[in-house]
Design a protein around this motif. Sequence first.
Motif, PDB file in Angstrom:
ATOM      1  N   LEU A 118      -5.780  -9.519   6.836  1.00  0.00           N
ATOM      2  CA  LEU A 118      -4.745  -9.909   7.598  1.00  0.00           C
ATOM      3  C   LEU A 118      -4.214  -8.964   8.391  1.00  0.00           C
ATOM      4  CD1 LEU A 118      -2.532 -11.946   4.694  1.00  0.00           C
ATOM      5  CD2 LEU A 118      -3.511 -12.752   6.794  1.00  0.00           C
ATOM      6  N   PHE A 119      -4.262  -7.764   8.005  1.00  0.00           N
ATOM      7  CA  PHE A 119      -4.083  -6.805   8.398  1.00  0.00           C
ATOM      8  C   PHE A 119      -4.841  -5.383   8.732  1.00  0.00           C
ATOM      9  CE2 PHE A 119      -0.630  -7.304   5.420  1.00  0.00           C
ATOM     10  CZ  PHE A 119       0.158  -8.046   6.132  1.00  0.00           C
ATOM     11  N   LYS A 120      -6.620  -6.000   8.195  1.00  0.00           N
ATOM     12  CA  LYS A 120      -7.060  -4.459   8.792  1.00  0.00           C
ATOM     13  C   LYS A 120      -6.921  -3.788   8.133  1.00  0.00           C
ATOM     14  CE  LYS A 120      -8.336  -7.809  11.508  1.00  0.00           C
ATOM     15  NZ  LYS A 120      -9.908  -8.887  11.574  1.00  0.00           N
ATOM     16  N   ILE A 121      -7.908  -3.058   8.302  1.00  0.00           N
ATOM     17  CA  ILE A 121      -8.012  -1.174   7.253  1.00  0.00           C
ATOM     18  C   ILE A 121      -7.145  -0.337   8.357  1.00  0.00           C
ATOM     19  CG2 ILE A 121      -9.340   0.691   6.980  1.00  0.00           C
ATOM     20  CD1 ILE A 121     -11.937  -0.925   6.549  1.00  0.00           C
ATOM     21  N   GLY A 122      -5.865   0.160   7.094  1.00  0.00           N
ATOM     22  CA  GLY A 122      -4.819   1.057   7.796  1.00  0.00           C
ATOM     23  C   GLY A 122      -4.176   0.640   6.907  1.00  0.00           C
ATOM     24  N   THR A 123      -2.827   1.844   6.949  1.00  0.00           N
ATOM     25  CA  THR A 123      -1.546   1.196   6.200  1.00  0.00           C
ATOM     26  C   THR A 123      -0.709  -0.439   5.835  1.00  0.00           C
ATOM     27  OG1 THR A 123      -0.887   3.713   7.482  1.00  0.00           O
ATOM     28  CG2 THR A 123       0.736   2.372   6.344  1.00  0.00           C
ATOM     29  N   PRO A 124      -0.462  -0.701   7.207  1.00  0.00           N
ATOM     30  CA  PRO A 124      -0.342  -2.118   6.865  1.00  0.00           C
ATOM     31  C   PRO A 124      -0.558  -2.874   5.718  1.00  0.00           C
ATOM     32  CG  PRO A 124      -0.771  -1.664   9.311  1.00  0.00           C
ATOM     33  CD  PRO A 124      -1.316  -0.294   8.777  1.00  0.00           C
ATOM     34  N   MET A 125      -2.301  -2.257   5.634  1.00  0.00           N
ATOM     35  CA  MET A 125      -2.887  -3.029   4.242  1.00  0.00           C
ATOM     36  C   MET A 125      -2.401  -2.638   3.417  1.00  0.00           C
ATOM     37  SD  MET A 125      -5.830  -2.383   2.415  1.00  0.00           S
ATOM     38  CE  MET A 125      -6.584  -3.315   1.167  1.00  0.00           C
ATOM     39  N   GLN A 126      -2.797  -0.767   3.403  1.00  0.00           N
ATOM     40  CA  GLN A 126      -1.917  -0.453   1.891  1.00  0.00           C
ATOM     41  C   GLN A 126      -0.512  -0.765   0.826  1.00  0.00           C
ATOM     42  OE1 GLN A 126      -2.622   3.289   3.549  1.00  0.00           O
ATOM     43  NE2 GLN A 126      -5.477   2.482   3.293  1.00  0.00           N
ATOM     44  N   LEU A 127       0.131  -0.989   2.652  1.00  0.00           N
ATOM     45  CA  LEU A 127       1.666  -0.857   2.239  1.00  0.00           C
ATOM     46  C   LEU A 127       2.031  -2.780   1.381  1.00  0.00           C
ATOM     47  CD1 LEU A 127       3.617   0.688   4.789  1.00  0.00           C
ATOM     48  CD2 LEU A 127       3.524   1.321   2.137  1.00  0.00           C
ATOM     49  N   ALA A 128       1.365  -3.465   2.181  1.00  0.00           N
ATOM     50  CA  ALA A 128       0.935  -4.367   1.446  1.00  0.00           C
ATOM     51  C   ALA A 128       0.820  -4.540   0.359  1.00  0.00           C
ATOM     52  CB  ALA A 128       0.526  -5.557   2.813  1.00  0.00           C
ATOM     53  N   ALA A 129      -0.482  -4.371  -0.207  1.00  0.00           N
ATOM     54  CA  ALA A 129      -0.600  -3.787  -1.521  1.00  0.00           C
ATOM     55  C   ALA A 129       0.382  -3.746  -2.932  1.00  0.00           C
ATOM     56  CB  ALA A 129      -2.342  -3.497  -1.659  1.00  0.00           C
ATOM     57  N   ILE A 130       0.728  -2.277  -1.895  1.00  0.00           N
ATOM     58  CA  ILE A 130       1.464  -1.849  -3.078  1.00  0.00           C
ATOM     59  C   ILE A 130       3.058  -2.393  -3.240  1.00  0.00           C
ATOM     60  CG2 ILE A 130       2.914   0.351  -3.379  1.00  0.00           C
ATOM     61  CD1 ILE A 130       1.066   1.872  -1.382  1.00  0.00           C
ATOM     62  N   VAL A 131       2.924  -3.482  -1.706  1.00  0.00           N
ATOM     63  CA  VAL A 131       3.954  -4.363  -2.829  1.00  0.00           C
ATOM     64  C   VAL A 131       3.920  -4.937  -3.362  1.00  0.00           C
ATOM     65  CG1 VAL A 131       5.922  -5.350  -0.802  1.00  0.00           C
ATOM     66  CG2 VAL A 131       5.048  -3.113  -0.407  1.00  0.00           C
ATOM     67  N   TYR A 132       2.777  -5.805  -2.584  1.00  0.00           N
ATOM     68  CA  TYR A 132       3.390  -6.964  -4.369  1.00  0.00           C
ATOM     69  C   TYR A 132       2.318  -6.795  -5.548  1.00  0.00           C
ATOM     70  CZ  TYR A 132       0.488 -11.658  -5.448  1.00  0.00           C
ATOM     71  OH  TYR A 132       0.552 -12.837  -6.335  1.00  0.00           O
ATOM     72  N   GLY A 133       2.098  -5.516  -5.608  1.00  0.00           N
ATOM     73  CA  GLY A 133       1.458  -5.362  -7.395  1.00  0.00           C
ATOM     74  C   GLY A 133       2.848  -5.101  -7.673  1.00  0.00           C
ATOM     75  N   VAL A 134       3.448  -4.003  -6.858  1.00  0.00           N
ATOM     76  CA  VAL A 134       5.058  -3.904  -7.445  1.00  0.00           C
ATOM     77  C   VAL A 134       6.143  -4.617  -7.810  1.00  0.00           C
ATOM     78  CG1 VAL A 134       6.992  -1.480  -7.583  1.00  0.00           C
ATOM     79  CG2 VAL A 134       4.077  -1.229  -7.098  1.00  0.00           C
ATOM     80  N   VAL A 135       6.368  -6.087  -6.689  1.00  0.00           N
ATOM     81  CA  VAL A 135       7.484  -5.798  -6.174  1.00  0.00           C
ATOM     82  C   VAL A 135       7.684  -6.798  -8.244  1.00  0.00           C
ATOM     83  CG1 VAL A 135       7.005  -8.244  -5.874  1.00  0.00           C
ATOM     84  CG2 VAL A 135       8.924  -8.085  -5.338  1.00  0.00           C
TER      85      VAL A 135
END
Length: 257
Positions: A118-135
């Motif tokens: 969805l987001f390719k390699i970069g900050t948006p992808m990492q933020l999405a992964a962190i948000v999903y795991g933390v929420v």
Amino acid sequence: MKRIVWYWLLPVAVLCWELATRSAQAAYFPPPSRIVARLHELWFSGPWTRAFLTDEAVADLLPSLARLFAGWAVACVAGMAIGVALGRSRWLAALVEPLLHLGRSVPPTTLVPVFLALFKIGTPMQLAAIVYGVVWPVLINSMDGARHVDRQYIETGVVYRLGPWQRLTRIILPGASPKIFAGLRLSVSLALIMMIISELVGSTEGVGHRMLEAQSQFDIPAMWAGIVLLGLLGIVLNAAFVGFERVVLSWHRGARG
């Protein structure tokens, strides 16, 4: 007495680790002295004007921390808002709660390829992964805390004609705050874990990427230095959050005591 035992136990454990690894001479298990030396060389041998951070630390550690705090903050705000709304609305909770339990049952690591697509390699992808795991722990604990606020407090607010916003800020959030903070504390360690996982598979910078690079170059002390750095970072973040929690929930501890 227990604290004194722990203060002595840690140096003894490190000494045993040092002697055992030097005796074994295993390539993948360097002694702690080499790990600490490599840790200092890689991350903390810079000028004092930059808080002793090296160029590698500025290029990798600071972006990792920025993504960790940004993802954690977004997840906490979203989790608290959605959780409190679900906790105070029976029909909404009945409608959405099965989907929530399905979502939190999916391991966050399995969705990393989806975030990459969805987001390719970069900050948006990492933020999405962190948000999903933390929420999830924040959301579930906020929902549970808001749902079990003492009904007498709510009725007292109605008698004193408090508006919805006043009831939320003066009754519901304070009443649910012990549960909310329990979820927030769990989310700190999860944010650190998801930060590293996202950087291992979808980053060109960061602590996780640097560890993966060290592994590919067979720089084992550097790889262990990254692991030790993450452990220290986890201890610092947990201690900071515990201190913040004690300040914010001092009224709750006093009332409970």
